[in-house]
Motif scaffolding. Sequence first.
Motif, PDB file in Angstrom:
ATOM      1  N   PHE A   6     -16.743   8.410 -23.437  1.00 40.45           N
ATOM      2  CA  PHE A   6     -17.198   7.488 -24.497  1.00 40.45           C
ATOM      3  C   PHE A   6     -15.527   5.556 -24.278  1.00 40.45           C
ATOM      4  O   PHE A   6     -16.029   4.971 -24.483  1.00 40.45           O
ATOM      5  N   LEU A   7     -14.595   6.376 -24.200  1.00 38.61           N
ATOM      6  CA  LEU A   7     -13.928   5.329 -23.894  1.00 38.61           C
ATOM      7  C   LEU A   7     -13.143   4.602 -23.054  1.00 38.61           C
ATOM      8  O   LEU A   7     -12.079   4.098 -22.791  1.00 38.61           O
ATOM      9  N   GLY A   8     -13.380   5.290 -21.600  1.00 38.33           N
ATOM     10  CA  GLY A   8     -13.438   4.797 -20.329  1.00 38.33           C
ATOM     11  C   GLY A   8     -13.574   3.089 -19.803  1.00 38.33           C
ATOM     12  O   GLY A   8     -12.819   3.113 -18.961  1.00 38.33           O
ATOM     13  N   SER A   9     -14.216   3.193 -20.722  1.00 39.55           N
ATOM     14  CA  SER A   9     -14.675   1.337 -20.581  1.00 39.55           C
ATOM     15  C   SER A   9     -13.244   0.883 -20.540  1.00 39.55           C
ATOM     16  O   SER A   9     -13.180   0.984 -21.827  1.00 39.55           O
ATOM     17  N   SER A  10     -13.248   0.215 -19.449  1.00 38.07           N
ATOM     18  CA  SER A  10     -11.981  -0.928 -20.230  1.00 38.07           C
ATOM     19  C   SER A  10     -12.942  -2.240 -20.827  1.00 38.07           C
ATOM     20  O   SER A  10     -12.079  -3.622 -20.743  1.00 38.07           O
ATOM     21  N   HIS A  11     -13.809  -2.147 -20.824  1.00 40.03           N
ATOM     22  CA  HIS A  11     -15.297  -3.618 -21.903  1.00 40.03           C
ATOM     23  C   HIS A  11     -14.570  -3.184 -23.009  1.00 40.03           C
ATOM     24  O   HIS A  11     -15.574  -4.355 -23.938  1.00 40.03           O
ATOM     25  N   LEU A  12     -14.522  -2.192 -23.670  1.00 40.82           N
ATOM     26  CA  LEU A  12     -14.410  -1.779 -25.131  1.00 40.82           C
ATOM     27  C   LEU A  12     -13.296  -2.496 -25.687  1.00 40.82           C
ATOM     28  O   LEU A  12     -12.159  -2.747 -25.212  1.00 40.82           O
ATOM     29  N   PRO A  13     -13.851  -3.256 -27.158  1.00 42.11           N
ATOM     30  CA  PRO A  13     -12.775  -4.078 -27.762  1.00 42.11           C
ATOM     31  C   PRO A  13     -11.458  -3.445 -27.962  1.00 42.11           C
ATOM     32  O   PRO A  13     -11.487  -2.137 -28.227  1.00 42.11           O
ATOM     33  N   ALA A  14      -9.811  -3.548 -27.555  1.00 38.60           N
ATOM     34  CA  ALA A  14      -8.648  -3.032 -27.917  1.00 38.60           C
ATOM     35  C   ALA A  14      -8.324  -3.094 -29.238  1.00 38.60           C
ATOM     36  O   ALA A  14      -7.948  -1.959 -29.298  1.00 38.60           O
ATOM     37  N   VAL A  15      -9.190  -4.136 -30.052  1.00 42.54           N
ATOM     38  CA  VAL A  15      -8.966  -3.213 -31.841  1.00 42.54           C
ATOM     39  C   VAL A  15      -9.510  -1.845 -31.737  1.00 42.54           C
ATOM     40  O   VAL A  15      -9.502  -0.564 -32.330  1.00 42.54           O
ATOM     41  N   LEU A  16     -10.769  -1.290 -30.902  1.00 39.44           N
ATOM     42  CA  LEU A  16     -11.798   0.046 -31.599  1.00 39.44           C
ATOM     43  C   LEU A  16     -10.850   0.546 -30.986  1.00 39.44           C
ATOM     44  O   LEU A  16     -10.612   1.540 -31.554  1.00 39.44           O
ATOM     45  N   VAL A  17     -10.682   0.454 -29.442  1.00 39.47           N
ATOM     46  CA  VAL A  17      -9.271   1.467 -28.867  1.00 39.47           C
ATOM     47  C   VAL A  17      -8.292   2.094 -29.864  1.00 39.47           C
ATOM     48  O   VAL A  17      -7.885   3.510 -30.091  1.00 39.47           O
ATOM     49  N   ALA A  18      -7.199   0.495 -30.244  1.00 37.09           N
ATOM     50  CA  ALA A  18      -6.573   1.017 -31.239  1.00 37.09           C
ATOM     51  C   ALA A  18      -6.773   2.042 -32.156  1.00 37.09           C
ATOM     52  O   ALA A  18      -6.032   2.776 -33.111  1.00 37.09           O
ATOM     53  N   SER A  19      -7.897   1.856 -32.553  1.00 38.84           N
ATOM     54  CA  SER A  19      -8.232   2.261 -33.999  1.00 38.84           C
ATOM     55  C   SER A  19      -8.152   4.029 -34.129  1.00 38.84           C
ATOM     56  O   SER A  19      -8.247   4.950 -34.668  1.00 38.84           O
ATOM     57  N   PHE A  20      -8.874   4.053 -32.709  1.00 35.45           N
ATOM     58  CA  PHE A  20      -8.925   5.231 -32.155  1.00 35.45           C
ATOM     59  C   PHE A  20      -7.570   6.008 -31.868  1.00 35.45           C
ATOM     60  O   PHE A  20      -7.162   7.643 -32.530  1.00 35.45           O
ATOM     61  N   ILE A  21      -6.848   5.507 -30.987  1.00 28.59           N
ATOM     62  CA  ILE A  21      -5.721   6.335 -30.774  1.00 28.59           C
ATOM     63  C   ILE A  21      -4.603   6.519 -32.323  1.00 28.59           C
ATOM     64  O   ILE A  21      -3.773   7.488 -32.546  1.00 28.59           O
ATOM     65  N   LYS A  22      -4.432   5.640 -33.271  1.00 27.44           N
ATOM     66  CA  LYS A  22      -3.759   5.231 -34.036  1.00 27.44           C
ATOM     67  C   LYS A  22      -4.504   6.755 -35.229  1.00 27.44           C
ATOM     68  O   LYS A  22      -3.754   7.591 -35.662  1.00 27.44           O
ATOM     69  N   ARG A  23      -5.821   6.850 -35.342  1.00 32.11           N
ATOM     70  CA  ARG A  23      -6.473   7.805 -36.339  1.00 32.11           C
ATOM     71  C   ARG A  23      -5.731   9.493 -36.006  1.00 32.11           C
ATOM     72  O   ARG A  23      -5.551  10.089 -36.127  1.00 32.11           O
ATOM     73  N   LEU A  24      -6.578   9.253 -33.827  1.00 27.59           N
ATOM     74  CA  LEU A  24      -5.540  10.427 -33.757  1.00 27.59           C
ATOM     75  C   LEU A  24      -4.311  11.105 -33.517  1.00 27.59           C
ATOM     76  O   LEU A  24      -3.685  11.843 -33.424  1.00 27.59           O
ATOM     77  N   ALA A  25      -3.719   9.532 -33.780  1.00 28.97           N
ATOM     78  CA  ALA A  25      -2.380  10.047 -33.565  1.00 28.97           C
ATOM     79  C   ALA A  25      -1.668  10.283 -35.629  1.00 28.97           C
ATOM     80  O   ALA A  25      -0.840  11.592 -35.573  1.00 28.97           O
ATOM     81  N   ARG A  69      -5.068   1.097 -19.169  1.00 33.97           N
ATOM     82  CA  ARG A  69      -6.510   1.067 -19.459  1.00 33.97           C
ATOM     83  C   ARG A  69      -6.124   0.037 -20.266  1.00 33.97           C
ATOM     84  O   ARG A  69      -6.920  -1.215 -19.917  1.00 33.97           O
ATOM     85  N   HIS A  70      -5.400  -0.318 -21.275  1.00 35.60           N
ATOM     86  CA  HIS A  70      -6.200  -1.620 -22.373  1.00 35.60           C
ATOM     87  C   HIS A  70      -4.427  -2.433 -22.951  1.00 35.60           C
ATOM     88  O   HIS A  70      -4.266  -1.618 -23.654  1.00 35.60           O
ATOM     89  N   PRO A  71      -4.386  -2.777 -21.696  1.00 31.57           N
ATOM     90  CA  PRO A  71      -3.183  -2.856 -22.593  1.00 31.57           C
ATOM     91  C   PRO A  71      -2.469  -4.072 -23.728  1.00 31.57           C
ATOM     92  O   PRO A  71      -1.509  -3.342 -23.869  1.00 31.57           O
TER      93      PRO A  71
END
Lengths: 550, 922
Positions: free
Chosen positions: A370-389, A413-415
């Motif tokens: 689901f998070l494999g796409s590089s077209h996802l907004p970085a904000v969203l990806v960051a949320s997932f990262i932070k939540r999992l952290a 993927r999301h610099p």
Amino acid sequence: MPAAVGEAAAKTAVKRKRHENGDIIKKRTKSDANAHDKDGNLKARIEKLETEVQESKKHYNNIATLVELARKHGTDAKAALLASEALCRIFIRLLAAGNLVKRKDVSEKEATVTSWLRDRLADCRGALLSMFQSKKLASSALMLAMALLKAEAQHLSDREEAVFPRYFFSDIVASLLESPIGQLREQFSEKFVDEYHDIRFYTFEAIRTYLTEREDAVDEDIQITVFDMLISIENVPESSEDLTDFYIEPPQKKKHPLRSLSQHKKQAQQAWLALMHLGLSKEQRKKVLDVMAASIAPWFTQPELLMDFLTDCYNSGGSISLLALSGVFYLIQERNLDYPEFYTKLYSLLDADILHSKYRSRFFRLLDTFLGSSHLPAVLVASFIKRLARLALNAPPSAIVVIVPWFYNLFKRHPLTTFMMHRVPRTKEERDLLESEGLEDPFLPDERDPMETRAIDSCLWEIVQLQSHYHPNVATIAKIISEQFTKQAYSLEDFLDHSYGSLIEAEMTKEVKKPPVVEYMIPKRIFTKAGPVPEENDSLLVNLWDFGSS
Amino acid sequence: MAGSQLKRLKASLREQGIIGPQKSKKQKRQNAEEQKARPDKRLQRGEALASIREQFNPFQFKTNARGPKFEVTTNKPTNDRAAMAIKGRPGLAKAMGEERRRQTLLVEMQRRNKVGGLIDRRFGEDDANLSLEDKMIERYTREQQRAHKKSSMFDLEDDEPMGGLTHMGRPLFDGDEDEAPVKDDFDGEELPSGDESDSSRAERRRLKRQRLEGAAGEQEEENGQPERKKTKKEIYEEVIAKSKLYKYERQAAKEEDNELRAELDQAMPELQALLFQRQKPPSKDEKPAETAMVITGKDKAAVDKEYDIRVKQLAADKRAQPAERTKTEEEKAEEESKRLKELEEKRLKRMRGEMDEEDEEEDEQEEGKSKGGKGAADGDAYDPFQTEEVDEFGLGKGVKYRPTATELGFDDEDDFLIDDDLVASGSDLELESDDMEGEESDEEGAGSQFGSDDDEFVKGILTEAVIKDPVFQTDDNAKGDDEHGIPYTFPCPQSHDDMLKILEGIDVTKTPVAVQRIRALYHPKLDSKNKERLAKFSQVLVQHIAYLGDRFEPHWFPTLESLSRHVHSLAKSFPIEVAKAYRTHIQEMEQERPLALTVGDLVILTAIGATFPTSDHFHQVVTPAMLAIARYLGQKIPQGLCDYATGTYLSILALQYQQFSKRYVPELMNFCLNTLCSLAPEKPQEKLGFFPVHEPAPGIRIRGADKTTIRQLNCSDCQQKQSLSPEDGVSLKVAIASTITAILKAATETWHKLSAFHETFHPALLVLQHLTFKPNSTHLPAALTSKLIGTISTIARLLQLARLFRRPLELHHHRPLAIRTYVPKFEDSFDPDKHYDPDRERAELAKLKAEHKRERKGALRELRKDAAFMQRENLRIKKERDAAYEKKYKRLVAEIQGEEGRAANEYAREKEARKRKAAKGR
């Protein structure tokens, strides 16, 4: 020719039985000589009855005797078996000879005989089906019934082509479902359903009719057996050309439903839908969801029918949601299902239990997709990262081991998200503020929308903390985020399937070659409290635990 | 030099001084005298002649027709340039080959088709005059001589090897050494030399010399300073000369010393007198008399004897050895502190997971080996496409329910043998063990500073007397018991059953005494096998600790402590064995009851924490133990109070393990918070954090405990109980809650430096606050509430601090990575003859192939030449034979002709005579 095959099948069944009988007889001691004699008599009698029927029509009444014998399987199993075998042979022969075919050009007397024989055939079927309940006889009864089925298909009607005796078959399936013997169903699936496509087709049909007919009367056990049976039907055919293995040769017509893939699928779909209409228990639902994407959804010609079921499951939360995820994903992928706020929902799945769940690796595989796409907004990806952290702070080592390499891949993927690892205060004011007030984590853990969590402004202190994890390998993995990002990506599969057991196993399989380091100071006290000597401090353990010395 | 051949010949002959203008008588005499002084004049003459002969034969050499193609500078000596120009000497080579064939092939040819035999070359075999003994003796001496000759060729220290060094059979250093210096190596050329029987070699050498001379001449012309490179022979000779010189010098020095000694000997009596006078105070009465006697030197014999005795005494005296200086107290303390500091540093190093360089190298080597297949020398540069090892992090294979890609054969990552140690090892063990040995020896020395070392454990038993006592050497002898009924001697238990048998009837609390005695009885010093026995015993002891732990009584803990310390002390000597014993226990525990640990397991885990350094980044025993603890804390869903109690114990233990290294244990937080939530009288309304909460079993929540006093937990709480009275239950619950609170407090203190301290402990704060709120606090005793509040305030303060000290992460202040270059590699000293094949095997193969080709060609050529030679020989033989035949034929013909002639003559004569007779008769 097919008749011969059927006969052969019956004979093999008989042979096997005989063989078993022989074994039993051998085992018997001479004290049971009487019983032996009785068996011999019985056998001789049944054989005699059988040969007489063959010899002339006069002895057709023997059939009735044999049916009687077969029906009494509750009292004398052996006799019933022998009788049913004999009956099968007789009927197969009669069918082959065309004695059971209703013809218009025959005399009334012969028509009477035919109809009488047909009635007896029905009796014989009934006897066989009732044998499904008995543990001893079920397996051979099934073989006999199937042999009989084949003979009937070919010779019962006077048409050229074989006609599948649906009613008899649905009776067989019904008895199978009601039979308490699980092995019988396994045998059936193995020998017939998996082997022959027409049997599979008609099995689906029979199950559907069975379920729809007694919608209200179906109890839990039946539901489970139906479920198991449907689950066990695998190998979804790819195209119509694959449909080649038939138990009973279908009509030559091109359009016949047996020759069409969509018809097969339709049958399966209807059977599944019939089952799902009954309402599944939580456990069953889990099971269904577990195999949804792999073995149920491919059967469906209209997977949209599953949409409600899946979305309901997905919304219900907990492990059901987790399991439904793959089904939903299947629909999104294959059927272009538009799931509003999919990522919000996905984000909400990241709760305290997810990293402890046994579906963790499965979930991560999907999450990676689901998070494999590089077209996802970085904000969203960051949320997932932070939540999992955050979750990783309370996670077992096996989960941390997955999370960190996955983060690495996301960072690559999301610099934009790499600011979570490296954020240098730019202005002097900022620095002064940091000096005087420190920093509050800007992340909002309770925010439900992953676009609004402000995780992108936060930092991954959690992972830095895990760099001092007690397990050396986990700590080393956590260190990858503070090293240079020289690798393209980590292959997640290498990290997914770990557990405490496997980690300990990995440690234990290493041989001790080098002598391990031993504490150079032998402690004075381990369990006992230190004396009044002032410089000695009690260890934490002694302070907090009572070893009976105080 | 223009002119005809003849003219040139003449000129060169004159140049060499072989012919010249006629000399006067005086000159001739002078020449003759000179010749006497230089006996090699004639030889020189012959050589000169030969060289002239060669010079005039243009077919003797094969050279580059047009000289060297390019003018090159090389590091080869310039005077070899002439040699370089000459490519070969066909005539010479041919002659040599011919000669060799004549010696080998011809002999073979001649011997062909003939029955041969052995030629007995043994000495005196055919001599009937010699007796057997004589023969043997003679043979033996010859053999010895032969062997001796070889070994002593360059034996410099040999006094007179073969009657002095020789060269070409002539002594190198004659009596008139200074007159005849080291000879030129070519002087003796014409002498028959043993090993150079074939003249060709001599010829070659001569040529060489000639060339050298020529070159030297040229050089002389150029710079007038000839600098000839020394030949090997010359160097050796120089070396030998030098060594001889040194030897001579040594001898001279020795002689001088001897003289001096003799002088001293003469002066000895006086000196001795002086010495003795100085040493002995004059008050003694005997000595003065003696000394006086010595001084006066009256009784010469007595003095000599006295002297001899004294010398002997001196010789017999043990030589003084330098003793270790006695250290002062400060020095000792300093040394000790230094040692401790070193050990501490090592511990820190291990804690950071740094490896020792040696280890690292080893690892790298291993890695190199495992990567060997790749072969490419990619250096340190990063290769993004290089696949990483699967088990880079040493996680093991993971749960096995799905076949991995490797197993399915998709990729060949098997090439990388898993090097588990890449990350996980890194303890400086070898060094450690060395240290340990050092320590050991320290201990065995004069008793170390620790009271806790070996000596303490065997103290009072292992005295000198006891060691010598035969009773203690034998196992079953005289089982004397002491006042507690503990025998003095035991067999050394080799299995746990043995141990139980031995300890039968001995009170558990007295076990340490028995252990102490066993350790003393089987001290490794006493018997070589004891080391093995004790190693086994240490393992048995570990088992016994677990055994006792499972059947514990509260008053046994001092015993268990003492046994653990015994194990610890044994672990210093047998680290591997003890570690294996502990690991076996952990393994068994993990396989059989990972989530149902017994008290014995708890005791073992505690002992591990005390025996091994828990702060290490990786440790073979501690890491699995820690994993086992974490597994229980993380996976156990507590059902009864005993589970909570066990978990509490393990939490304390986990925290104690991490006391020094301050590593974070997520499971501990999970367990503590979950336990507090479960024990709380009311269920929290909302989520308090991200830790997983398990709904407690009924009856776990604390109810109505406001009157209960807080007690401490003990090990019996960890055991499954059939039924607890309500009061006991409540008191246990309160005890657990209070202990957990204490653990949380200790944890905050341990971990307050961690970067995510706020995130980690904020949930703890919430949970503790939840417990102090109204509906809950009414159920809890006031003491507990106050304890909770105390902990809350501590945590809150630390959280505030953590917030204040938090800074954004700046993890990536790395040096920017260099872009990988693809500049081709240039060889600095490129040699076109050399092969620069990076593939070593291929290069070697090519080399071998070339060699094979060369050899093959050579062999073919040789064979062809052999064939030609044989042909030639056959032809020669045939010719000889034919000639012989012809000769014989001719001789015969001549003979016959002669006879015929004679007969014809006779006939003619007869005829004549008859004619005459007839004429007469007529």
